[in-house]
Enzyme design. Structure first.
Site, PDB file in Angstrom:
ATOM      1  CG  HIS A  33      -5.324  -1.113   8.346  1.00 49.04           C
ATOM      2  ND1 HIS A  33      -4.193  -1.822   8.711  1.00 49.04           N
ATOM      3  CD2 HIS A  33      -4.883   0.051   7.808  1.00 49.04           C
ATOM      4  CE1 HIS A  33      -3.124  -1.111   8.399  1.00 49.04           C
ATOM      5  NE2 HIS A  33      -3.507   0.030   7.848  1.00 49.04           N
ATOM      6  CG  HIS A 264      -7.262   3.509   6.450  1.00 44.50           C
ATOM      7  ND1 HIS A 264      -7.436   2.837   5.268  1.00 44.50           N
ATOM      8  CD2 HIS A 264      -5.931   3.375   6.761  1.00 44.50           C
ATOM      9  CE1 HIS A 264      -6.272   2.333   4.875  1.00 44.50           C
ATOM     10  NE2 HIS A 264      -5.350   2.654   5.758  1.00 44.50           N
ATOM     11  CD  GLU A 411       7.552  -3.046 -19.309  1.00 42.16           C
ATOM     12  OE1 GLU A 411       6.787  -2.265 -18.693  1.00 42.16           O
ATOM     13  OE2 GLU A 411       7.865  -2.873 -20.512  1.00 42.16           O
ATOM     14  CG  HIS A 473      16.882   1.242 -23.650  1.00 41.50           C
ATOM     15  ND1 HIS A 473      16.336   2.498 -23.518  1.00 41.50           N
ATOM     16  CD2 HIS A 473      15.968   0.499 -24.322  1.00 41.50           C
ATOM     17  CE1 HIS A 473      15.145   2.512 -24.094  1.00 41.50           C
ATOM     18  NE2 HIS A 473      14.892   1.314 -24.580  1.00 41.50           N
TER      19      HIS A 473
HETATM   20  C1  LIG Z   1       1.615   0.581  -2.920  1.00 38.39           C
HETATM   21  C2  LIG Z   1       1.099   1.047  -1.622  1.00 38.39           C
HETATM   22  N1  LIG Z   1       1.116   2.363  -1.355  1.00 38.39           N
HETATM   23  C3  LIG Z   1       0.714   2.821  -0.155  1.00 38.39           C
HETATM   24  C4  LIG Z   1       0.263   1.964   0.794  1.00 38.39           C
HETATM   25  C5  LIG Z   1      -0.161   2.480   2.164  1.00 38.39           C
HETATM   26  N2  LIG Z   1      -1.615   2.415   2.264  1.00 38.39           N
HETATM   27  C6  LIG Z   1      -2.236   1.376   2.852  1.00 38.39           C
HETATM   28  S1  LIG Z   1      -3.894   1.493   2.765  1.00 38.39           S
HETATM   29  C7  LIG Z   1      -3.803   2.961   1.941  1.00 38.39           C
HETATM   30  C8  LIG Z   1      -5.035   3.691   1.523  1.00 38.39           C
HETATM   31  C9  LIG Z   1      -5.956   2.774   0.901  1.00 38.39           C
HETATM   32  O1  LIG Z   1      -7.162   3.350   0.606  1.00 38.39           O
HETATM   33  P1  LIG Z   1      -8.314   2.356   0.248  1.00 38.39           P
HETATM   34  O2  LIG Z   1      -7.808   1.332  -0.661  1.00 38.39           O
HETATM   35  O3  LIG Z   1      -9.455   3.157  -0.201  1.00 38.39           O
HETATM   36  O4  LIG Z   1      -8.604   1.624   1.601  1.00 38.39           O
HETATM   37  P2  LIG Z   1      -9.663   2.027   2.720  1.00 38.39           P
HETATM   38  O5  LIG Z   1      -9.132   3.225   3.432  1.00 38.39           O
HETATM   39  O6  LIG Z   1     -10.934   2.298   2.028  1.00 38.39           O
HETATM   40  O7  LIG Z   1      -9.696   0.828   3.592  1.00 38.39           O
HETATM   41  C10 LIG Z   1      -2.484   3.331   1.745  1.00 38.39           C
HETATM   42  C11 LIG Z   1      -2.078   4.581   1.060  1.00 38.39           C
HETATM   43  C12 LIG Z   1       0.250   0.597   0.483  1.00 38.39           C
HETATM   44  N3  LIG Z   1      -0.151  -0.324   1.339  1.00 38.39           N
HETATM   45  N4  LIG Z   1       0.647   0.170  -0.737  1.00 38.39           N
END
Ligand SMILES: Cc1ncc(C[n+]2csc(CCOP(=O)(O)OP(=O)(O)O)c2C)c(N)n1
Ligand SMILES: [Mg+2]
Length: 661
Positions: A33, A264, A411, A473
């Site tokens: 990334h 990204h 939680e 629960h």
């Molecule tokens: C809980 C979770 N859901 C989905 C992902 C997959 N994922 C990784 S980065 C991302 C998008 C993140 O967007 P942003 O935080 O704005 O990062 P940017 O593209 O700006 O680097 C997703 C959906 C993940 N790593 N964790």
């Protein structure tokens, strides 16, 4: 930090070094990334150049500033930084081996893989919530040892994704409520996520949201070093936690792709990298850092080194030095073992009938009186989980010297914060809720296990035995799903003695988190013959041997051990010789040698009994076996009616045994 003593002239080249290493490593790996590290490079350069106090020569120096890359997909940001700071285990070989088998530069930053990685991140939102626990631990440690020894900041880089995750609200609420002014979140406000523009999926005014939770909120151009520095300075001064919205361009420097989701999570490609080098004025070949950038980054490490040496002098001169170091050491297992053994002798003699949640409270009285650094808490179920022992006082913004945390109905946030407290060091954390809500904590429990954080989850109301509150629960599949998780010890003790033994293990575990599954209903003391040995440590053991060669072995956990014992009585009346095995911790039993396991399980047919689904019992039961438990959701009714209705009775167990013989 005196800004005047910091050279700011090199910050552009410091940032471009992050960009270059990121582009080249992602390209070499053909995966990763680049967008986030390139977009946040200026913010990171200013943060480290002017503010961060870390010493690569002593990565665990207790008073270092903490850096949490909550947007863990941007892992090349931290690898590039740690390489240039000169961490010994982050040579260029590691940058070249980004995302390859055996390298320290995993796809997402992993705690323990390399120095200077404070927390495993990647599941979005976890980092920011874990950082809340770190920042709280800093204040709690400060209250105990003063600002001479404890005086550091926790900085977080979080993306749009981290802030969209629900856990970020729990984190923001906790930090605002606790007044964690040393928590500073740098939000990579690039308005891009994987699918494209954030307008596709969110309309939240994030700044208003954090302000509503009691944060200072600042907005800056994330590529303007003066604005970045001023904002961080203002954040450090303010008593509230701070969110700095850093307006950035994702993939900054890649002329054709920047500002788009294309940067990204994919390599930029050779042509775009060449164009970016040109645009940034970067003439060094791949994996080479020009002297000017290297020198600037090394200066940051030097400053941190000097700060660490000064801190060590203060520690050496402090009358609290011994106590401070002692609090960071592993808890005294031998001392706790002795105290628990003495307590067990009393229990076995008195044989009380107790819910194991109550027994847990009693064991905790011993644990908390013996180990000085326990930090308890509950997600608004303090009375139900019995997690608060005598003399514990609440932690609050006015009283960080307390030792009991009212986590509120959060939680997930609680579990992540406990990880943060454990990562920070100086404390041993436990926290409670109902077992059914382990699902609400699960992503953070998973990180406890993955990082090897020895936190303890006190999970009460562990089956249909909770009665009238009904199937919403009543955990049914939770024991199985927790047993499926690597490096997690699930304890389901059958009585007060086993509960004490489970606590002795959980509170002194080195690198495995524990879940205690505890009953709401009263249970008899079955371990009436005292032995100082911790029998739960073997995971499973013969609680009652058969009178002669076994015809059948009954294996049960928790509240169902009582049922198995009654079934053995019923069978004995019919001349069937049954042994009863109590199996409070499958994981520890699996770790015993084959001879022990074979002796405990025997060769006779086996019946398993647990008020939960059968999944996960296969290894204990073998082929010639039966299982008495749950086959679907529970129901709302008094406990006796429930056990009868679902057929989890001594009669049913005895009948299942007779069927097998
Ligand atoms: C809980 C979770 N859901 C989905 C992902 C997959 N994922 C990784 S980065 C991302 C998008 C993140 O967007 P942003 O935080 O704005 O990062 P940017 O593209 O700006 O680097 C997703 C959906 C993940 N790593 N964790
Ligand atoms: Mg984004």
């Amino acid at each position: 930090m005196n800004q005047m003593r910091v050279s700011t002239a090199h910050e552009a080249i410091m940032a471009n070094a992050i960009r270059a290493l990121t582009m080249d490593a992602v390209q070499a790996a053909n995966s990763g990334h680049p967008g986030m590290p390139m977009g946040m490079a200026d913010v990171a350069a200013v943060l480290f150049n002017r503010f961060m106090a870390v010493d690569p020569a002593a990565p665990k120096w207790p008073d270092r500033d903490r850096f949490v890359l909550s947007a863990g997909h941007g892992s090349m940001l931290i690898y590039a930084i740690n390489h240039m700071l000169g961490y010994a285990d982050m040579g260029m070989d590691q940058i070249r081996a980004f995302r390859q088998m055996g390298s320290r530069t995993a796809g997402h930053p992993e705690y323990g893989h390399a120095d200077g990685i404070e927390v495993t991140t990647g599941p979005l939102g976890q980092g920011i919530a874990t950082a809340v626990g770190m920042a709280l631990a800093e204040r709690m440690q400060n209250a105990r040892f003063s600002g001479d020894l404890v005086d550091h900041f926790t900085y977080v880089i979080a993306g749009d994704g981290c802030l969209m995750e629900g856990i970020s609200q729990e984190a923001a609420d906790m930090a605002g409520h606790w007044g964690l002014g040393r928590l500073i979140v740098l939000w990579d406000d690039n308005k891009i996520t994987i699918d494209g523009s954030t307008t596709l999926s969110t309309s939240t005014d994030q700044k208003a949201r954090f302000a509503a939770s009691g944060w200072q909120v600042l907005s800056i151009d994330g590529h303007n070093t003066v604005e970045i520095a001023d904002a961080i300075e203002a954040a450090r001064e303010d008593p509230r936690p701070s969110l700095i919205a850093c307006r950035t361009i994702i993939g900054f420097g890649a002329p054709n792709k920047q500002g788009t989701a294309a940067t990204h999570g994919a390599p930029l490609g050779e042509a775009e990298i060449a164009a970016a080098r040109k645009a940034l004025g970067w003439t060094s070949p791949p994996f080479e850092i020009p002297e000017e950038a290297a020198t600037a980054w090394r200066a940051v490490a030097k400053r941190g080194h000097a700060a660490r040496l000064a801190w060590e002098e203060r520690l050496a001169a402090s009358p609290r030095a011994g106590a401070f170091t002692g609090a960071l050491a592993a808890p005294d297992a031998a001392r706790l073992g002795d105290a628990i053994a003495e307590y067990k002798a009393r229990l076995s003699a008195e044989a009380p009938r107790l819910a194991t949640r109550k027994a847990s409270e009693m064991a905790l009285e011993v644990v908390n009186a013996t180990l000085p650094n326990m930090i308890g808490g509950s997600a608004d179920l303090t009375g139900s989980n019995p997690t608060r022992t005598k003399g514990m006082t609440p932690v609050s913004r006015d009283s960080y010297g307390g030792d009991y945390i009212h986590y509120g109905i959060r939680e997930h946030g609680m579990a992540a914060a406990m990880n943060g407290i454990a990562l920070h060091g100086g404390f041993v954390a436990y926290g409670g809720t109902f077992l059914v809500f382990t699902d609400y904590c699960r992503p953070a429990i998973r990180l406890s296990a993955l990082m090897g954080m020895p936190v303890t989850y006190v999970m009460t109301h562990d089956s249909i035995g909770l009665g009238e509150d009904g199937p919403t629960h009543q955990p049914v599949e939770h024991l199985a799903s927790l047993r499926a998780m690597p490096n997690l010890n699930l304890f389901r003790p059958c009585d007060a003695v086993e509960t004490a033994e489970a606590w002795a293990l959980a509170a002194t575990s080195a690198d495995t988190p524990s879940v205690l599954a505890l009953s709401r209903q009263g249970l008899p003391t079955l371990r009436t013959a005292h032995s100082s040995e911790n029998r739960v440590a073997r995971g499973a053991y013969v609680l009652r041997e058969a009178d002669g060669a076994r015809d059948v072995t009954l294996i049960a956990t928790g509240s169902e051990v009582e049922i198995a014992m009654k079934a053995a009585d019923l069978l004995a009346a019919g001349d069937i010789r049954a042994a009863v095995v109590s199996a409070p911790c499958f994981e520890l039993f699996a770790a015993q040698d084959a001879g022990y396991r074979a002796a405990v399980l025997g060769t006779a047919p086996r019946v398993g009994v647990e008020a939960a689904v059968e999944q996960g019992w296969g290894k204990l039961l073998g082929d010639n076996s039966a299982f008495v438990g749950m086959h679907g959701f529970g129901a709302s009714a008094p406990i006796a009616a429930l056990y009868q209705h679902f057929g989890i009775t001594a009669e049913a167990v005895a009948a299942a045994a007779r069927n097998l013989i």
